[in-house]
Design a protein around this motif. Sequence first.
Motif, PDB file in Angstrom:
ATOM      1  N   ASN A  36     -24.010  15.851  -6.075  1.00  0.00           N
ATOM      2  CA  ASN A  36     -23.400  14.615  -5.580  1.00  0.00           C
ATOM      3  C   ASN A  36     -24.005  13.382  -6.261  1.00  0.00           C
ATOM      4  O   ASN A  36     -23.304  12.398  -6.520  1.00  0.00           O
ATOM      5  CB  ASN A  36     -23.586  14.516  -4.066  1.00  0.00           C
ATOM      6  CG  ASN A  36     -22.681  13.484  -3.438  1.00  0.00           C
ATOM      7  OD1 ASN A  36     -21.470  13.521  -3.619  1.00  0.00           O
ATOM      8  ND2 ASN A  36     -23.252  12.543  -2.693  1.00  0.00           N
ATOM      9  N   ASP A  37     -25.316  13.452  -6.552  1.00  0.00           N
ATOM     10  CA  ASP A  37     -25.953  12.344  -7.284  1.00  0.00           C
ATOM     11  C   ASP A  37     -25.347  12.195  -8.682  1.00  0.00           C
ATOM     12  O   ASP A  37     -25.152  11.075  -9.171  1.00  0.00           O
ATOM     13  CB  ASP A  37     -27.460  12.572  -7.384  1.00  0.00           C
ATOM     14  CG  ASP A  37     -28.171  12.344  -6.060  1.00  0.00           C
ATOM     15  OD1 ASP A  37     -27.574  11.696  -5.166  1.00  0.00           O
ATOM     16  OD2 ASP A  37     -29.316  12.808  -5.910  1.00  0.00           O
ATOM     17  N   LYS A  38     -25.049  13.346  -9.314  1.00  0.00           N
ATOM     18  CA  LYS A  38     -24.407  13.304 -10.633  1.00  0.00           C
ATOM     19  C   LYS A  38     -23.010  12.693 -10.527  1.00  0.00           C
ATOM     20  O   LYS A  38     -22.595  11.917 -11.394  1.00  0.00           O
ATOM     21  CB  LYS A  38     -24.314  14.716 -11.216  1.00  0.00           C
ATOM     22  CG  LYS A  38     -25.652  15.284 -11.681  1.00  0.00           C
ATOM     23  CD  LYS A  38     -25.486  16.690 -12.239  1.00  0.00           C
ATOM     24  CE  LYS A  38     -26.826  17.260 -12.679  1.00  0.00           C
ATOM     25  NZ  LYS A  38     -26.696  18.661 -13.174  1.00  0.00           N
ATOM     26  N   LEU A  39     -22.298  13.045  -9.439  1.00  0.00           N
ATOM     27  CA  LEU A  39     -20.980  12.466  -9.215  1.00  0.00           C
ATOM     28  C   LEU A  39     -21.092  10.946  -9.058  1.00  0.00           C
ATOM     29  O   LEU A  39     -20.279  10.185  -9.597  1.00  0.00           O
ATOM     30  CB  LEU A  39     -20.342  13.069  -7.965  1.00  0.00           C
ATOM     31  CG  LEU A  39     -19.001  12.462  -7.517  1.00  0.00           C
ATOM     32  CD1 LEU A  39     -17.937  12.645  -8.589  1.00  0.00           C
ATOM     33  CD2 LEU A  39     -18.544  13.086  -6.197  1.00  0.00           C
ATOM     34  N   GLY A  40     -22.135  10.500  -8.359  1.00  0.00           N
ATOM     35  CA  GLY A  40     -22.366   9.071  -8.186  1.00  0.00           C
ATOM     36  C   GLY A  40     -22.598   8.363  -9.509  1.00  0.00           C
ATOM     37  O   GLY A  40     -22.095   7.253  -9.732  1.00  0.00           O
ATOM     38  N   GLU A  41     -23.371   9.017 -10.396  1.00  0.00           N
ATOM     39  CA  GLU A  41     -23.624   8.429 -11.714  1.00  0.00           C
ATOM     40  C   GLU A  41     -22.338   8.338 -12.532  1.00  0.00           C
ATOM     41  O   GLU A  41     -22.096   7.355 -13.242  1.00  0.00           O
ATOM     42  CB  GLU A  41     -24.661   9.279 -12.460  1.00  0.00           C
ATOM     43  CG  GLU A  41     -26.070   9.175 -11.903  1.00  0.00           C
ATOM     44  CD  GLU A  41     -26.603   7.751 -11.942  1.00  0.00           C
ATOM     45  OE1 GLU A  41     -26.359   7.039 -12.943  1.00  0.00           O
ATOM     46  OE2 GLU A  41     -27.242   7.332 -10.951  1.00  0.00           O
ATOM     47  N   ILE A  42     -21.506   9.387 -12.433  1.00  0.00           N
ATOM     48  CA  ILE A  42     -20.225   9.382 -13.149  1.00  0.00           C
ATOM     49  C   ILE A  42     -19.347   8.235 -12.657  1.00  0.00           C
ATOM     50  O   ILE A  42     -18.740   7.502 -13.455  1.00  0.00           O
ATOM     51  CB  ILE A  42     -19.500  10.738 -12.951  1.00  0.00           C
ATOM     52  CG1 ILE A  42     -20.248  11.851 -13.690  1.00  0.00           C
ATOM     53  CG2 ILE A  42     -18.049  10.651 -13.438  1.00  0.00           C
ATOM     54  CD1 ILE A  42     -19.732  13.247 -13.379  1.00  0.00           C
ATOM     55  N   VAL A  43     -19.303   8.072 -11.329  1.00  0.00           N
ATOM     56  CA  VAL A  43     -18.498   7.001 -10.740  1.00  0.00           C
ATOM     57  C   VAL A  43     -18.999   5.631 -11.200  1.00  0.00           C
ATOM     58  O   VAL A  43     -18.206   4.753 -11.590  1.00  0.00           O
ATOM     59  CB  VAL A  43     -18.528   7.093  -9.191  1.00  0.00           C
ATOM     60  CG1 VAL A  43     -17.927   5.835  -8.572  1.00  0.00           C
ATOM     61  CG2 VAL A  43     -17.782   8.328  -8.710  1.00  0.00           C
ATOM     62  N   LYS A  44     -20.328   5.438 -11.190  1.00  0.00           N
ATOM     63  CA  LYS A  44     -20.898   4.145 -11.606  1.00  0.00           C
ATOM     64  C   LYS A  44     -20.661   3.878 -13.096  1.00  0.00           C
ATOM     65  O   LYS A  44     -20.418   2.739 -13.497  1.00  0.00           O
ATOM     66  CB  LYS A  44     -22.387   4.101 -11.260  1.00  0.00           C
ATOM     67  CG  LYS A  44     -22.658   3.880  -9.777  1.00  0.00           C
ATOM     68  CD  LYS A  44     -24.124   3.640  -9.466  1.00  0.00           C
ATOM     69  CE  LYS A  44     -24.877   4.922  -9.355  1.00  0.00           C
ATOM     70  NZ  LYS A  44     -26.272   4.728  -8.856  1.00  0.00           N
ATOM     71  N   ASN A  45     -20.737   4.939 -13.906  1.00  0.00           N
ATOM     72  CA  ASN A  45     -20.462   4.773 -15.347  1.00  0.00           C
ATOM     73  C   ASN A  45     -19.008   4.384 -15.586  1.00  0.00           C
ATOM     74  O   ASN A  45     -18.712   3.558 -16.465  1.00  0.00           O
ATOM     75  CB  ASN A  45     -20.790   6.069 -16.088  1.00  0.00           C
ATOM     76  CG  ASN A  45     -22.288   6.324 -16.180  1.00  0.00           C
ATOM     77  OD1 ASN A  45     -23.087   5.386 -16.092  1.00  0.00           O
ATOM     78  ND2 ASN A  45     -22.669   7.574 -16.354  1.00  0.00           N
ATOM     79  N   LYS A  46     -18.093   4.977 -14.816  1.00  0.00           N
ATOM     80  CA  LYS A  46     -16.680   4.616 -14.936  1.00  0.00           C
ATOM     81  C   LYS A  46     -16.464   3.155 -14.565  1.00  0.00           C
ATOM     82  O   LYS A  46     -15.726   2.429 -15.227  1.00  0.00           O
ATOM     83  CB  LYS A  46     -15.831   5.507 -14.024  1.00  0.00           C
ATOM     84  CG  LYS A  46     -15.635   6.931 -14.527  1.00  0.00           C
ATOM     85  CD  LYS A  46     -14.751   7.723 -13.576  1.00  0.00           C
ATOM     86  CE  LYS A  46     -14.546   9.152 -14.065  1.00  0.00           C
ATOM     87  NZ  LYS A  46     -13.699   9.934 -13.126  1.00  0.00           N
ATOM     88  N   LEU A  47     -17.132   2.717 -13.486  1.00  0.00           N
ATOM     89  CA  LEU A  47     -17.012   1.326 -13.049  1.00  0.00           C
ATOM     90  C   LEU A  47     -17.552   0.370 -14.114  1.00  0.00           C
ATOM     91  O   LEU A  47     -16.946  -0.666 -14.407  1.00  0.00           O
ATOM     92  CB  LEU A  47     -17.771   1.121 -11.730  1.00  0.00           C
ATOM     93  CG  LEU A  47     -17.121   1.711 -10.475  1.00  0.00           C
ATOM     94  CD1 LEU A  47     -18.105   1.717  -9.310  1.00  0.00           C
ATOM     95  CD2 LEU A  47     -15.862   0.940 -10.097  1.00  0.00           C
ATOM     96  N   SER A  48     -18.687   0.757 -14.703  1.00  0.00           N
ATOM     97  CA  SER A  48     -19.289  -0.091 -15.751  1.00  0.00           C
ATOM     98  C   SER A  48     -18.376  -0.205 -16.959  1.00  0.00           C
ATOM     99  O   SER A  48     -18.251  -1.283 -17.564  1.00  0.00           O
ATOM    100  CB  SER A  48     -20.645   0.486 -16.170  1.00  0.00           C
ATOM    101  OG  SER A  48     -21.553   0.464 -15.095  1.00  0.00           O
TER     102      SER A  48
END
Length: 222
Positions: A36-48
Amino acid sequence: MTTCSPTLPSDNSQFSYQLEALRYEERVLVDNVKSNDKLGEIVKNKLSSLGLTAQESEKINLHFDEIEKVTLLLLSISARLQLINTQINEKSHQQRGSPIECQSNDKHFEMTSLKTQKPNDLQLIGGDKQNALLSNSNLCDQLSALVSKQQKLLVQLEEALQLRVSIDHRSQTIEEKIIRKYFKDCDNFNEFLEFTKLKSKLIIDLRQVRDKIQLTEKQLKS
Protein backbone atom coordinates in the motif's frame (compact mmCIF):
# COMPACT_ATOMS: atom_id res chain seq x y z
CA MET A 1 -12.16 -54.83 20.45
CA THR A 2 -10.35 -52.16 22.42
CA THR A 3 -10.53 -48.71 20.98
CA CYS A 4 -8.18 -45.85 21.72
CA SER A 5 -9.65 -42.43 22.23
CA PRO A 6 -7.89 -39.68 20.29
CA THR A 7 -5.26 -37.71 22.15
CA LEU A 8 -6.45 -34.20 22.79
CA PRO A 9 -3.95 -31.43 22.10
CA SER A 10 -2.50 -29.74 25.17
CA ASP A 11 -3.17 -26.09 25.92
CA ASN A 12 0.43 -25.26 25.06
CA SER A 13 0.21 -26.94 21.66
CA GLN A 14 -3.02 -25.04 20.95
CA PHE A 15 -1.38 -21.75 21.94
CA SER A 16 1.67 -22.61 19.82
CA TYR A 17 -0.55 -23.24 16.81
CA GLN A 18 -2.41 -19.96 17.41
CA LEU A 19 0.88 -18.10 17.75
CA GLU A 20 2.19 -19.55 14.50
CA ALA A 21 -1.03 -18.59 12.68
CA LEU A 22 -0.95 -15.06 14.14
CA ARG A 23 2.70 -14.55 13.16
CA TYR A 24 1.86 -15.64 9.62
CA GLU A 25 -1.03 -13.17 9.59
CA GLU A 26 1.35 -10.47 10.84
CA ARG A 27 3.79 -11.16 7.98
CA VAL A 28 0.96 -10.95 5.44
CA LEU A 29 -0.21 -7.63 6.89
CA VAL A 30 3.33 -6.21 6.88
CA ASP A 31 3.59 -7.14 3.19
CA ASN A 32 0.22 -5.47 2.57
CA VAL A 33 1.44 -2.31 4.33
CA LYS A 34 4.51 -2.24 2.08
CA SER A 35 2.36 -2.78 -1.02
CA ASN A 36 0.00 0.00 0.00
CA ASP A 37 2.94 2.34 0.68
CA LYS A 38 4.19 1.62 -2.85
CA LEU A 39 0.71 2.41 -4.17
CA GLY A 40 0.87 5.71 -2.28
CA GLU A 41 4.20 6.56 -3.90
CA ILE A 42 2.79 5.75 -7.34
CA VAL A 43 -0.21 7.99 -6.69
CA LYS A 44 2.01 10.87 -5.48
CA ASN A 45 4.32 10.49 -8.50
CA LYS A 46 1.31 10.67 -10.83
CA LEU A 47 0.12 13.82 -9.06
CA SER A 48 3.59 15.38 -9.34
CA SER A 49 3.75 14.61 -13.03
CA LEU A 50 0.44 16.39 -13.49
CA GLY A 51 1.70 19.57 -11.83
CA LEU A 52 1.16 19.08 -8.09
CA THR A 53 2.82 21.99 -6.29
CA ALA A 54 5.25 21.63 -3.38
CA GLN A 55 2.73 23.26 -1.04
CA GLU A 56 -0.04 20.87 -2.12
CA SER A 57 2.32 17.91 -1.74
CA GLU A 58 3.19 19.01 1.81
CA LYS A 59 -0.50 19.29 2.69
CA ILE A 60 -1.12 15.74 1.49
CA ASN A 61 1.89 14.32 3.36
CA LEU A 62 0.91 16.10 6.59
CA HIS A 63 -2.62 14.81 6.20
CA PHE A 64 -1.41 11.20 5.85
CA ASP A 65 0.71 11.67 9.00
CA GLU A 66 -2.38 12.96 10.84
CA ILE A 67 -4.41 9.92 9.75
CA GLU A 68 -1.74 7.55 11.06
CA LYS A 69 -1.28 9.41 14.37
CA VAL A 70 -4.98 9.71 15.20
CA THR A 71 -5.58 6.06 14.28
CA LEU A 72 -2.78 4.93 16.62
CA LEU A 73 -4.08 7.29 19.31
CA LEU A 74 -7.58 5.81 19.12
CA LEU A 75 -6.17 2.28 19.26
CA SER A 76 -4.03 3.13 22.29
CA ILE A 77 -6.88 4.75 24.23
CA SER A 78 -9.28 1.92 23.35
CA ALA A 79 -6.79 -0.71 24.52
CA ARG A 80 -6.20 1.11 27.82
CA LEU A 81 -9.95 1.50 28.33
CA GLN A 82 -10.50 -2.19 27.73
CA LEU A 83 -7.85 -3.04 30.33
CA ILE A 84 -9.32 -0.62 32.88
CA ASN A 85 -12.85 -1.98 32.31
CA THR A 86 -11.58 -5.52 32.87
CA GLN A 87 -9.86 -4.48 36.10
CA ILE A 88 -13.01 -2.68 37.31
CA ASN A 89 -15.12 -5.78 36.62
CA GLU A 90 -12.64 -7.97 38.50
CA LYS A 91 -12.52 -5.63 41.51
CA SER A 92 -16.31 -5.28 41.52
CA HIS A 93 -16.64 -9.07 41.52
CA GLN A 94 -14.24 -9.29 44.49
CA GLN A 95 -16.24 -6.63 46.35
CA ARG A 96 -19.56 -8.49 46.14
CA GLY A 97 -20.51 -10.10 49.42
CA SER A 98 -17.79 -8.29 51.36
CA PRO A 99 -18.53 -6.53 54.71
CA ILE A 100 -17.78 -3.20 53.00
CA GLU A 101 -19.96 -1.60 50.37
CA CYS A 102 -18.46 0.76 47.83
CA GLN A 103 -21.00 3.46 47.12
CA SER A 104 -20.91 5.18 43.74
CA ASN A 105 -20.92 8.96 44.05
CA ASP A 106 -20.36 11.17 40.98
CA LYS A 107 -18.89 8.12 39.20
CA HIS A 108 -16.40 7.50 42.02
CA PHE A 109 -16.52 4.74 44.60
CA GLU A 110 -16.59 5.52 48.30
CA MET A 111 -16.12 3.08 51.17
CA THR A 112 -19.00 3.35 53.67
CA SER A 113 -18.96 0.53 56.25
CA LEU A 114 -15.69 1.41 57.94
CA LYS A 115 -16.66 5.07 58.13
CA THR A 116 -19.60 4.11 60.36
CA GLN A 117 -17.28 2.33 62.78
CA LYS A 118 -15.88 4.22 65.76
CA PRO A 119 -12.24 3.67 66.82
CA ASN A 120 -13.34 1.75 69.93
CA ASP A 121 -15.64 -0.39 67.84
CA LEU A 122 -12.73 -1.38 65.59
CA GLN A 123 -10.74 -2.52 68.59
CA LEU A 124 -13.59 -4.88 69.54
CA ILE A 125 -13.70 -6.45 66.10
CA GLY A 126 -11.88 -9.77 65.87
CA GLY A 127 -8.47 -9.75 64.16
CA ASP A 128 -9.62 -11.64 61.07
CA LYS A 129 -12.72 -9.49 60.68
CA GLN A 130 -10.75 -6.30 61.13
CA ASN A 131 -8.22 -7.39 58.53
CA ALA A 132 -11.07 -8.21 56.15
CA LEU A 133 -12.58 -4.76 56.67
CA LEU A 134 -9.29 -3.04 56.07
CA SER A 135 -8.61 -5.20 53.03
CA ASN A 136 -12.00 -4.34 51.56
CA SER A 137 -11.50 -0.65 52.27
CA ASN A 138 -8.35 -0.89 50.16
CA LEU A 139 -10.46 -2.58 47.48
CA CYS A 140 -12.81 0.42 47.46
CA ASP A 141 -9.84 2.77 47.12
CA GLN A 142 -8.58 0.71 44.17
CA LEU A 143 -12.02 0.80 42.53
CA SER A 144 -12.21 4.55 43.00
CA ALA A 145 -8.78 5.01 41.39
CA LEU A 146 -9.72 2.75 38.47
CA VAL A 147 -13.01 4.56 37.84
CA SER A 148 -11.17 7.89 37.95
CA LYS A 149 -8.74 6.60 35.28
CA GLN A 150 -11.68 5.29 33.27
CA GLN A 151 -13.38 8.71 33.24
CA LYS A 152 -10.16 10.43 32.12
CA LEU A 153 -9.71 7.91 29.30
CA LEU A 154 -13.32 8.42 28.18
CA VAL A 155 -12.66 12.16 27.94
CA GLN A 156 -9.49 11.46 25.93
CA LEU A 157 -11.42 9.07 23.67
CA GLU A 158 -14.08 11.70 22.99
CA GLU A 159 -11.39 14.27 22.13
CA ALA A 160 -9.63 11.79 19.82
CA LEU A 161 -12.92 10.98 18.08
CA GLN A 162 -13.58 14.69 17.54
CA LEU A 163 -10.08 15.00 16.11
CA ARG A 164 -10.81 12.08 13.79
CA VAL A 165 -13.99 13.80 12.56
CA SER A 166 -11.98 16.96 11.87
CA ILE A 167 -9.39 14.93 9.92
CA ASP A 168 -12.16 13.23 7.92
CA HIS A 169 -13.50 16.65 6.95
CA ARG A 170 -9.99 17.66 5.91
CA SER A 171 -9.81 14.52 3.78
CA GLN A 172 -12.88 15.60 1.86
CA THR A 173 -11.38 19.07 1.33
CA ILE A 174 -8.11 17.61 0.03
CA GLU A 175 -9.96 15.20 -2.24
CA GLU A 176 -12.18 17.90 -3.73
CA LYS A 177 -9.71 20.80 -3.96
CA ILE A 178 -6.43 19.01 -4.73
CA ILE A 179 -6.89 15.41 -5.90
CA ARG A 180 -9.84 16.01 -8.24
CA LYS A 181 -7.98 19.01 -9.62
CA TYR A 182 -5.38 16.63 -11.12
CA PHE A 183 -7.15 13.26 -11.23
CA LYS A 184 -10.09 13.96 -13.49
CA ASP A 185 -10.54 10.29 -14.40
CA CYS A 186 -12.19 7.83 -12.00
CA ASP A 187 -9.40 5.23 -12.06
CA ASN A 188 -6.68 7.46 -10.64
CA PHE A 189 -9.04 9.11 -8.17
CA ASN A 190 -10.29 5.73 -6.91
CA GLU A 191 -6.67 4.60 -6.59
CA PHE A 192 -6.04 7.51 -4.22
CA LEU A 193 -9.17 6.69 -2.20
CA GLU A 194 -8.14 3.02 -1.97
CA PHE A 195 -4.68 3.98 -0.66
CA THR A 196 -6.15 6.32 1.98
CA LYS A 197 -8.76 3.79 3.14
CA LEU A 198 -6.27 0.92 3.34
CA LYS A 199 -3.75 3.04 5.25
CA SER A 200 -6.05 3.31 8.29
CA LYS A 201 -7.40 -0.25 8.00
CA LEU A 202 -3.94 -1.85 7.83
CA ILE A 203 -2.72 0.13 10.86
CA ILE A 204 -5.70 -1.16 12.87
CA ASP A 205 -5.42 -4.76 11.63
CA LEU A 206 -1.67 -4.93 12.30
CA ARG A 207 -2.03 -3.48 15.80
CA GLN A 208 -4.79 -5.96 16.67
CA VAL A 209 -2.78 -8.94 15.44
CA ARG A 210 0.31 -7.82 17.36
CA ASP A 211 -1.77 -7.42 20.52
CA LYS A 212 -3.07 -10.98 20.04
CA ILE A 213 0.50 -12.23 19.54
CA GLN A 214 1.59 -10.56 22.77
CA LEU A 215 -1.35 -12.11 24.67
CA THR A 216 -0.72 -15.59 23.24
CA GLU A 217 2.98 -15.38 24.13
CA LYS A 218 2.01 -14.56 27.73
CA GLN A 219 -0.39 -17.52 27.79
CA LEU A 220 2.37 -19.81 26.56
CA LYS A 221 4.72 -18.66 29.31
CA SER A 222 2.14 -19.02 32.08
